[in-house]
Every structure is written in structure tokens, then in C-alpha cells.
Design an enzyme around this catalytic site. Structure first.
Site, PDB file in Angstrom:
ATOM      1  N   LYS A   1      -3.256  16.477  32.615  1.00  0.00           N
ATOM      2  CA  LYS A   1      -4.545  15.774  32.540  1.00  0.00           C
ATOM      3  C   LYS A   1      -5.705  16.720  32.835  1.00  0.00           C
ATOM      4  O   LYS A   1      -6.750  16.644  32.192  1.00  0.00           O
ATOM      5  CB  LYS A   1      -4.547  14.568  33.476  1.00  0.00           C
ATOM      6  CG  LYS A   1      -3.525  13.490  33.070  1.00  0.00           C
ATOM      7  CD  LYS A   1      -3.651  13.097  31.604  1.00  0.00           C
ATOM      8  CE  LYS A   1      -2.754  11.942  31.201  1.00  0.00           C
ATOM      9  NZ  LYS A   1      -2.862  11.625  29.762  1.00  0.00           N
TER      10      LYS A   1
ATOM     11  N   TYR B   1       1.940  15.600  35.467  1.00  0.00           N
ATOM     12  CA  TYR B   1       0.852  14.674  35.119  1.00  0.00           C
ATOM     13  C   TYR B   1      -0.501  15.288  35.480  1.00  0.00           C
ATOM     14  O   TYR B   1      -1.442  15.274  34.676  1.00  0.00           O
ATOM     15  CB  TYR B   1       1.062  13.329  35.823  1.00  0.00           C
ATOM     16  CG  TYR B   1       0.343  12.199  35.119  1.00  0.00           C
ATOM     17  CD1 TYR B   1       0.817  11.695  33.905  1.00  0.00           C
ATOM     18  CD2 TYR B   1      -0.816  11.655  35.643  1.00  0.00           C
ATOM     19  CE1 TYR B   1       0.152  10.672  33.243  1.00  0.00           C
ATOM     20  CE2 TYR B   1      -1.487  10.632  34.992  1.00  0.00           C
ATOM     21  CZ  TYR B   1      -1.002  10.140  33.796  1.00  0.00           C
ATOM     22  OH  TYR B   1      -1.670   9.136  33.137  1.00  0.00           O
TER      23      TYR B   1
HETATM   24  N1  LIG Z   1      -1.689   2.924  32.002  1.00  0.00           N
HETATM   25  C1  LIG Z   1      -2.390   3.519  32.951  1.00  0.00           C
HETATM   26  O1  LIG Z   1      -2.507   2.996  34.076  1.00  0.00           O
HETATM   27  C2  LIG Z   1      -3.082   4.823  32.666  1.00  0.00           C
HETATM   28  C3  LIG Z   1      -3.968   5.328  33.628  1.00  0.00           C
HETATM   29  C4  LIG Z   1      -4.598   6.538  33.391  1.00  0.00           C
HETATM   30  C5  LIG Z   1      -4.362   7.232  32.214  1.00  0.00           C
HETATM   31  N2  LIG Z   1      -3.488   6.715  31.305  1.00  0.00           N
HETATM   32  C6  LIG Z   1      -3.271   7.477  30.081  1.00  0.00           C
HETATM   33  O2  LIG Z   1      -3.522   6.638  28.974  1.00  0.00           O
HETATM   34  C7  LIG Z   1      -2.665   7.002  27.887  1.00  0.00           C
HETATM   35  C8  LIG Z   1      -1.869   5.790  27.448  1.00  0.00           C
HETATM   36  O3  LIG Z   1      -1.136   5.312  28.566  1.00  0.00           O
HETATM   37  P1  LIG Z   1      -0.215   4.021  28.471  1.00  0.00           P
HETATM   38  O4  LIG Z   1      -0.235   3.394  29.790  1.00  0.00           O
HETATM   39  O5  LIG Z   1      -0.586   3.224  27.256  1.00  0.00           O
HETATM   40  O6  LIG Z   1       1.209   4.705  28.254  1.00  0.00           O
HETATM   41  P2  LIG Z   1       2.453   4.152  27.433  1.00  0.00           P
HETATM   42  O7  LIG Z   1       3.629   4.858  27.988  1.00  0.00           O
HETATM   43  O8  LIG Z   1       2.442   2.665  27.405  1.00  0.00           O
HETATM   44  O9  LIG Z   1       2.149   4.688  25.959  1.00  0.00           O
HETATM   45  C9  LIG Z   1       2.312   6.017  25.596  1.00  0.00           C
HETATM   46  C10 LIG Z   1       2.793   6.046  24.162  1.00  0.00           C
HETATM   47  O10 LIG Z   1       2.988   7.415  23.771  1.00  0.00           O
HETATM   48  C11 LIG Z   1       4.111   7.422  22.916  1.00  0.00           C
HETATM   49  N3  LIG Z   1       4.724   8.741  22.826  1.00  0.00           N
HETATM   50  C12 LIG Z   1       5.601   9.324  23.699  1.00  0.00           C
HETATM   51  N4  LIG Z   1       6.024  10.497  23.203  1.00  0.00           N
HETATM   52  C13 LIG Z   1       5.382  10.674  22.018  1.00  0.00           C
HETATM   53  C14 LIG Z   1       5.394  11.692  21.030  1.00  0.00           C
HETATM   54  N5  LIG Z   1       6.173  12.782  21.169  1.00  0.00           N
HETATM   55  N6  LIG Z   1       4.608  11.560  19.931  1.00  0.00           N
HETATM   56  C15 LIG Z   1       3.846  10.459  19.775  1.00  0.00           C
HETATM   57  N7  LIG Z   1       3.795   9.446  20.661  1.00  0.00           N
HETATM   58  C16 LIG Z   1       4.550   9.555  21.775  1.00  0.00           C
HETATM   59  C17 LIG Z   1       5.072   6.404  23.509  1.00  0.00           C
HETATM   60  O11 LIG Z   1       6.023   5.981  22.554  1.00  0.00           O
HETATM   61  C18 LIG Z   1       4.109   5.306  23.952  1.00  0.00           C
HETATM   62  O12 LIG Z   1       3.958   4.306  22.964  1.00  0.00           O
HETATM   63  C19 LIG Z   1      -1.791   8.129  28.402  1.00  0.00           C
HETATM   64  O13 LIG Z   1      -2.369   9.359  28.045  1.00  0.00           O
HETATM   65  C20 LIG Z   1      -1.835   7.941  29.898  1.00  0.00           C
HETATM   66  O14 LIG Z   1      -1.572   9.108  30.605  1.00  0.00           O
HETATM   67  C21 LIG Z   1      -2.853   5.536  31.501  1.00  0.00           C
END
Ligand SMILES: NC(=O)c1ccc[n+]([C@@H]2O[C@H](COP(=O)([O-])OP(=O)(O)OC[C@H]3O[C@@H](n4cnc5c(N)ncnc54)[C@H](O)[C@@H]3O)[C@@H](O)[C@H]2O)c1
Length: 279
Positions: free
Chosen positions: A194, A190
Site C-alpha cells: 500500500k 500489506y
Molecule cells: N475492505 C476493506 O476494508 C479495505 C480497506 C482498505 C483498503 N482496501 C483495499 O480495497 C481493495 C478492494 O478490497 P476488497 O475488500 O474489495 O477485497 P476483496 O478481497 O473482496 O477483493 C479483491 C479482489 O481482487 C481479486 N484478485 C485477487 N487476485 C487477483 C489477480 N491476480 N488478478 C485480478 N484480480 C485479483 C479477487 O478475486 C477479489 O475479487 C483492495 O486493494 C484492498 O486492499 C480494502
């Protein structure tokens, strides 16, 4: 739209969002729809996309929402979507690289906790890097090349994380009663992915700047999504604002970063973490 908001207006623009069936992807899509864009929501599974589309169309005209299945780790799949959109006269003006595999830290309590660096499986490294980092590179390569090539420019927004600027505090994930070597941790992937996305952002920001393509990163912090009380308490004690983010709290910054409101912002990583990195 009132004059002060004119620069936020995305009418006539098309935004493609990866990983759009997930928690934040659907919020990014809602934000861009609200600003007037047409959205192409992409993800790996049909069911997730159908439910994201249904939820988005409660507040927006369904005709402005396209769904496409697209695995960001596969160049042929990305090209297929790009070609199909181009064939129907649709130009992607905004790309939001949001897809990631965010392994939740649970701990398997087994022999050799696999989230730990010492045991972390190479297959997991390859898979997570392929989606979170290589996927952003491939989508930027395909859609960015068109943005830069036809003279109209565009915007690339990479969704990173507060863990792009600091290391995970592994104390957040500690489980009572487990030996140190069995404690689950936020995996190394991760942090690497990032931080890599921020590097990709800076590279893209300068590479195509003279073709009118801007690239920025947004680094969200933990979004509250029903996590356990103990974890929430530990995490919020590290955040000056004293709380986790709510899922819709990044919408306004996405609208800013993807529109002319941020026309002179390029190559930056906007860390939106309730002040955690300031402490
Ligand atoms: N939720 C948090 O607290 C948080 C915090 C900081 C950063 N982020 C970042 O925000 C972004 C979204 O996070 P989230 O919480 O919505 O995650 P999530 O897991 O809910 O959504 C991620 C999505 O990516 C899709 N995915 C996985 N493999 C894939 C592939 N090969 N091709 C296309 N799509 C694919 C999944 O099906 C899923 O719908 C991510 O980059 C995450 O690292 C999230």
C-alpha cells in the site's frame, strides 16, 4: 444532470476496474456506472464476475457492463484484454487499480504463526506483491501508455489503504490465550504494497502529467463486513467517528477522483478513514 454536477459526468467514458468481483470493486463499478461511464469489470474468476455483473445490472443498463477475466499479475493477460478492447474501438479512459490479496488475520494456532514477520513465507510475499503492486504497475503501463499516447489523457486511481500512511496496530488482532510469538498479525506485505502504491501514484502523476494523465490514490479504512464484535470494538475505539466504513461509502469519492470534478488533483493520496490518522 444539474449544472453543478456536470464535471462529474462520465458519459462517453470507459472505466476498467481490476478486482471488480470483490467487496469494494463492485462498489467502484456501481459508482462509475452511476456517473454515466461504461465499465469493464475484470477479475480472476468467471463466477465472481458473473455475480458482480448481475448485481450491477439491477441498477444499470447491462449493455454498459463488460466483463473480462484478467489476472493483473500477468502482462500477457492484460495485453490481451487491452488489444481486444482496442480492436472493438473501446478506449480505456479511467483505470482503477483495485485488485489485491488481503489476507484476513485469523491465526493458524499452529507451530509458527505464518502471518508473523519471522515466519512469513517468501511465496506469499511474491504472490501478494505480484497482485497488489506489480499488477497496478503492469495495468498502468499498458492502459496508461495508451492514455498518454493518443493525446486524450485519462485517469488512474490506485486503491491503497489507511495502512499506506500508518503501521498496523497489531493489538487489534490479538487472540486470548496465545503466546506472543503465536499471535497473528497483519502481514508485512500489506503495508509494503500500500505504501508502494502511493509511490507509484506520485510517479505516474508526474510522468504523464503533460499528456493529460492524472493519477491519485484512495486510501480506504476498514469496511464493515460482518467482522467479530471484539475486533470491531477494538478498531472503532481508534476511529474518531466511532464506526467502520460501510461498503458504499467510497462511491462518491471514486466519482470525484475519476471525473473532471477533480481535474486539478494529481499525485495525492486521499485517506478516508473516519479520522483515524488524525488522532
Ligand atoms: N475492505 C476493506 O476494508 C479495505 C480497506 C482498505 C483498503 N482496501 C483495499 O480495497 C481493495 C478492494 O478490497 P476488497 O475488500 O474489495 O477485497 P476483496 O478481497 O473482496 O477483493 C479483491 C479482489 O481482487 C481479486 N484478485 C485477487 N487476485 C487477483 C489477480 N491476480 N488478478 C485480478 N484480480 C485479483 C479477487 O478475486 C477479489 O475479487 C483492495 O486493494 C484492498 O486492499 C480494502
Amino acid at each position: 444532470m444539474k449544472r453543478i454536477f456536470e464535471k462529474y459526468d462520465l458519459n462517453g467514458k470507459t472505466a476498467l476496474i481490476t478486482g471488480a468481483a470483490g467487496l469494494l470493486g463492485v462498489e467502484h463499478a456501481a459508482a462509475l456506472l452511476e456517473s454515466g461511464a461504461m465499465v469493464v469489470i475484470t477479475d480472476i474468476g468467471e463466477a465472481g464476475l458473473a455475480s458482480a455483473s448481475a448485481s450491477l445490472s439491477r441498477n444499470a443498463d447491462a449493455a454498459r457492463i463488460l466483463t473480462r477475466i484478467k489476472d493483473v499479475s500477468r502482462l500477457d493477460a492484460i495485453r490481451a484484454v487491452a488489444d481486444e478492447l482496442a480492436a472493438t474501438g473501446r478506449r480505456v479512459d479511467i483505470l482503477v487499480n483495485n485488485a489485491a490479496i488481503d489476507p484476513k488475520v485469523k491465526g493458524d494456532h499452529g507451530v509458527g504463526e505464518t502471518s508473523r514477520l519471522e515466519n512469513f513465507p517468501l511465496e506469499q510475499w511474491d504472490l501478494q506483491v505480484a497482485v497488489g503492486l506489480t499488477g497496478a504497475f503492469l495495468c498502468s503501463q499498458v492502459f496508461g501508455t495508451t492514455m498518454a499516447g493518443d493525446g486524450k489523457g485519462g485517469v488512474i486511481l490506485n486503491i491503497a489503504s489507511d495502512l499506506s500512511v500508518f503501521s498496523p496496530d497489531q493489538r487489534l488482532y490479538r487472540k486470548e490465550g496465545l503466546a506472543d510469538e503465536m499471535q497473528p498479525v497483519k502481514p508485512v506485505t500489506y503495508s509494503v504494497i500500500k505504501a508502494g502504491l502511493v509511490g507509484l501514484t506520485r510517479y505516474l502523476a508526474t510522468y504523464w502529467a503533460d499528456c493529460g494523465v492524472r493519477a491519485n490514490a484512495l486510501s480506504p479504512a476498514g469496511v464493515f463486513n460482518g467482522q467479530g464484535e471484539e475486533f470491531v470494538q477494538r478498531l472503532t475505539s481508534l476511529i474518531p467517528l466511532g464506526r467502520m466504513a460501510s461498503r458504499d461509502e467510497y462511491r462518491a469519492v471514486v466519482q470525484f477522483l475519476c471525473s473532471d470534478a477533480s481535474a486539478y488533483l494529481n499525485g495525492q493520496n486521499i485517506v478516508m478513514d473516519g479520522g483515524r490518522s488524525a488522532w
